[in-house]
Scaffold this active site. Sequence first.
Site, short mmCIF file in Angstrom:
data_model
loop_
_atom_site.label_atom_id
_atom_site.label_comp_id
_atom_site.label_asym_id
_atom_site.label_seq_id
_atom_site.Cartn_x
_atom_site.Cartn_y
_atom_site.Cartn_z
CE LYS A 83 -7.57 -0.87 5.41
NZ LYS A 83 -8.22 -0.91 4.09
NE ARG B 151 -3.03 -3.91 -1.17
CZ ARG B 151 -2.61 -4.69 -0.19
NH1 ARG B 151 -1.31 -4.90 -0.03
NH2 ARG B 151 -3.47 -5.28 0.63
NE ARG C 155 -3.59 -2.20 2.76
CZ ARG C 155 -3.36 -3.33 3.43
NH1 ARG C 155 -2.18 -3.49 4.03
NH2 ARG C 155 -4.27 -4.28 3.50
CE1 TYR D 132 -6.56 -7.81 -6.47
CE2 TYR D 132 -6.59 -8.99 -4.39
CZ TYR D 132 -6.43 -7.81 -5.09
OH TYR D 132 -6.16 -6.65 -4.43
CG HIS E 97 -4.82 0.25 -3.91
ND1 HIS E 97 -4.11 0.31 -2.72
CD2 HIS E 97 -5.72 -0.75 -3.73
CE1 HIS E 97 -4.58 -0.59 -1.87
NE2 HIS E 97 -5.55 -1.25 -2.46
CG HIS F 45 -6.51 -9.04 1.74
ND1 HIS F 45 -6.69 -9.50 0.44
CD2 HIS F 45 -6.26 -7.71 1.63
CE1 HIS F 45 -6.54 -8.50 -0.41
NE2 HIS F 45 -6.28 -7.41 0.29
#
Length: 347
Positions: free
Chosen positions: A229, A297, A204, A329, A294, A320
């Site tokens: 995050k 990523r 990120r 994805y 992003h 995640h």
Amino acid sequence: MKWEAKTITHRKEKRISVYFEKNTEFIARIKLIEGSRWSQSLGVWHLPDTEENRIRFKLRPLSHTIPSTEGIEQIEKFKQWLRSKRYSESTIMTYSEALKSFLVFYREKPIAEITNEDVIVYNNAYILKNNLSASYQNQIVNALKLFFRTVQNKVIVVDAIHRPKRSKLLPNVLSKEEVKLILNAHSNIKHKMMLSLIYSCGLRRSELLNLKPLDIDSKRNIVLLKNAKGKKDRIAPLSSKILEMLREYYRGYKPKTWLFEGQNGGDQYSEQSLQSVLKQALQKAGIKKPVTLHWLRHSYATHLLESGTDLRYIQELLGHSSSKTTEIYTHVSTKSLQQIKSPFDDL
């Protein structure tokens, strides 16, 4: 002359942005307003958020954007509660601004009398009426649920505050050829290094900017991402190619505090400057798509999936919490789709 004005926060300052088709006469008039400036990064003229300028551009007066005295006190208490729970400053700002918007709408009503019906009225009469996004509405819901759990309000039922239906948007993905063009666009090793590290490790923007030289472990070929995050640490593998680039970069720049520093030694590289690095790379590469950092990523994750990497590993690499976030994805990977033969070919 058609124009549109709205309030923005630019470089941590409240401003009014004015959007209009290029017109020399209108530009000349804007320039006469004290404090007006052109933003190259935003591509817009903006000026101080004052009562006079709000009236001039037909925006709601500042007096209508301030909560009641009770509301101001409760917002401050809410901020203190969030800090005590160790929420990040960016989350605190997002939630307190979202709560402020709601309490401004009900500035004449005591907070203890606010009901679930009032939340529905706010959604319809403010969010939907002003065509605000579902993601903004979701921020309001997050803020309200946390807020009403911290105040004594026996009227509202927190769990009954419903969220907007989420849009099922697919992530934007670049081809490997497009990524290569972007990463090779800069001759400056520092600019090239930042974009390459984002793609090669699926970082990120904030994760890249918060890196320190000691976070690079060249013996284990990993980068340590601290306090990422969700306040989670994780590691990402470093390719031998990236390590060689990092060594070349380090020899040339010798960073002290941060891995990537601004022009003043020791200062953290700014988000605006990083955005500009990408923008210049897109121009040099001749790519017209509205690519953001992003996207790199997203492309990293999709390319890993297409090369056969297990979805569980990709989830760990991206940091995640839920596998459902990573599963998106599978909908943009073209590996399986390319094996499907169109019936058109048999005509």
